[in-house]
Design an enzyme around this catalytic site. Structure first.
Site, PDB file in Angstrom:
ATOM      1  N   LYS A  59      62.223  42.811 -11.616  1.00 47.44           N
ATOM      2  CA  LYS A  59      62.706  42.929 -13.005  1.00 47.44           C
ATOM      3  C   LYS A  59      63.970  43.781 -13.057  1.00 47.44           C
ATOM      4  CE  LYS A  59      58.953  44.984 -14.574  1.00 47.44           C
ATOM      5  NZ  LYS A  59      58.018  44.975 -13.447  1.00 47.44           N
ATOM      6  N   ARG A 136      54.531  46.938 -22.344  1.00 41.71           N
ATOM      7  CA  ARG A 136      53.572  46.708 -21.262  1.00 41.71           C
ATOM      8  C   ARG A 136      52.147  46.628 -21.780  1.00 41.71           C
ATOM      9  NH1 ARG A 136      56.476  49.067 -16.875  1.00 41.71           N
ATOM     10  NH2 ARG A 136      55.479  48.904 -14.859  1.00 41.71           N
ATOM     11  N   ARG A 170      60.291  48.584  -0.442  1.00 43.85           N
ATOM     12  CA  ARG A 170      61.330  49.108  -1.346  1.00 43.85           C
ATOM     13  C   ARG A 170      61.819  50.489  -0.900  1.00 43.85           C
ATOM     14  NH1 ARG A 170      60.164  48.021  -7.485  1.00 43.85           N
ATOM     15  NH2 ARG A 170      58.239  49.162  -7.125  1.00 43.85           N
ATOM     16  N   ARG A 214      59.446  55.361  -3.285  1.00 43.45           N
ATOM     17  CA  ARG A 214      58.775  55.837  -4.504  1.00 43.45           C
ATOM     18  C   ARG A 214      57.362  56.275  -4.170  1.00 43.45           C
ATOM     19  NH1 ARG A 214      59.619  51.443  -9.265  1.00 43.45           N
ATOM     20  NH2 ARG A 214      57.451  51.999  -9.624  1.00 43.45           N
ATOM     21  N   ARG A 225      48.297  49.160  -9.503  1.00 41.50           N
ATOM     22  CA  ARG A 225      49.281  48.784 -10.534  1.00 41.50           C
ATOM     23  C   ARG A 225      49.182  47.288 -10.836  1.00 41.50           C
ATOM     24  NH1 ARG A 225      54.001  50.945  -7.315  1.00 41.50           N
ATOM     25  NH2 ARG A 225      55.371  49.764  -8.673  1.00 41.50           N
TER      26      ARG A 225
END
Ligand SMILES: Nc1ncnc2c1ncn2[C@@H]1O[C@H](COP(=O)(O)OP(=O)(O)O)[C@@H](O)[C@H]1O
Length: 279
Positions: A59, A136, A170, A214, A225
């Site tokens: 996103k 969300r 990531r 992260r 998540r």
């Protein structure tokens, strides 16, 4: 976006108090009639867009590229949360615990952070927006509907095993803030779906020694998540689907394959729009 911030403020002394009030009352109904003109892109479309999609789907990447192309701000609530978290402010400890359990921050806190961001944008004369990571929950979507008109909701999709690999690969440069990905993804398509390959997005030499991961991108937290996305955010897709605003987009691969196809799905042309946007 300035319209949204102004709209919030028009009913109260501050956007923050407006949004907080709208969480507990239906005060927004009256405000809806005061809508200000939305940002219009050079091809005459409104740019008050929302990006939905599971953690790791991309996103941020695509919303950020489109924001540059269309000249509207990219507002990611995850970034707002991380900024607050690293600021050592009063909320910081509480946010750290929530984020590191893969849970959602309360609607109250997230709306506070978003309101503050909108106020800053308003003072800079920002117009339009691409929201990433908000709404969300259906509650957040309902509040957003009360205060502004959303023109388009883009729902980015990838298979779950790809999402997990992408989150684990990531990396972020702690100096320039750019996102990279060290994962080399080759996933066989199941149930008639095509295979998916994504080349790593490697950092330039100056970023290599500054890469960080992260704290919520561990396997356990990513799985949590994803579970919470299914429970709390999937219904947001249904919310916008029923309004006919949802554009479903199955990512065919990495950025080189997906970006041109996304532009096509949005009826945008990169070169044409760049020229007209800067004209
Ligand atoms: N709209 C929101 N509502 C509640 N919590 C949010 C929202 N946006 C971000 N967060 C919090 O910030 C974290 C990071 O968000 P984000 O960067 O969007 O991550 P993801 O990769 O999970 O989409 C989330 O796991 C959640 O704790």
């Amino acid at each position: 976006m300035a319209a949204m911030a102004r709209l919030f403020r028009s009913s109260s002394s501050s956007a923050v108090s407006f949004l907080n009030r709208s969480l507990s009352t239906a005060a927004a109904t009256e405000l809806k009639s005061q809508s200000l003109p939305p940002r219009i892109d050079p091809k005459g479309r409104n740019v008050q867009w929302v990006f939905l999609g599971c953690p790791g789907v991309g996103k941020g990447t695509y919303a950020s590229r489109l924001s540059t192309l269309l000249g509207v701000p990219h507002i990611a609530t995850g970034d707002l949360v991380r900024e607050e978290l690293s600021s050592a402010g009063p909320l910081s400890k509480q946010l750290e615990e929530i984020v590191n359990q893969g849970k959602l921050v309360s609607d109250e806190i997230i709306i506070n952070l978003l309101s503050k961001r909108l106020e800053v944008g308003e003072s800079k004369g920002e117009a339009g927006f691409i929201l990433d990571g908000f709404p969300r929950t259906v509650r957040q979507a309902e509040i957003l509907t009360e205060v502004t008109d959303i023109d388009l909701v883009v729902n980015l999709k990838l298979p779950e095993n790809v999402l997990l690999e992408k989150c684990l690969g990531r990396r972020i440069c702690s100096q320039c803030g750019k996102n990279f990905n060290v994962a080399c993804i080759n996933v066989k398509g199941e149930n008639g779906n095509p295979d998916i390959s994504m080349a790593p997005l490697l950092p330039p030499p100056q970023c290599v020694s500054k890469l960080i991961t992260r704290s919520d991108d561990t396997e356990t937290i990513v799985k949590q998540r994803l579970r919470i996305y299914d429970e709390k955010s999937q219904p947001v897709e249904d919310f916008y689907r029923s309004q006919g605003k949802l554009l479903e987009f199955d990512l065919p691969g990495g950025i080189p394959e997906s970006w041109p196809k996304l532009l096509e799905a949005l009826n945008l042309d990169e070169n044409e729009d760049k020229q007209s946007a800067t004209a």
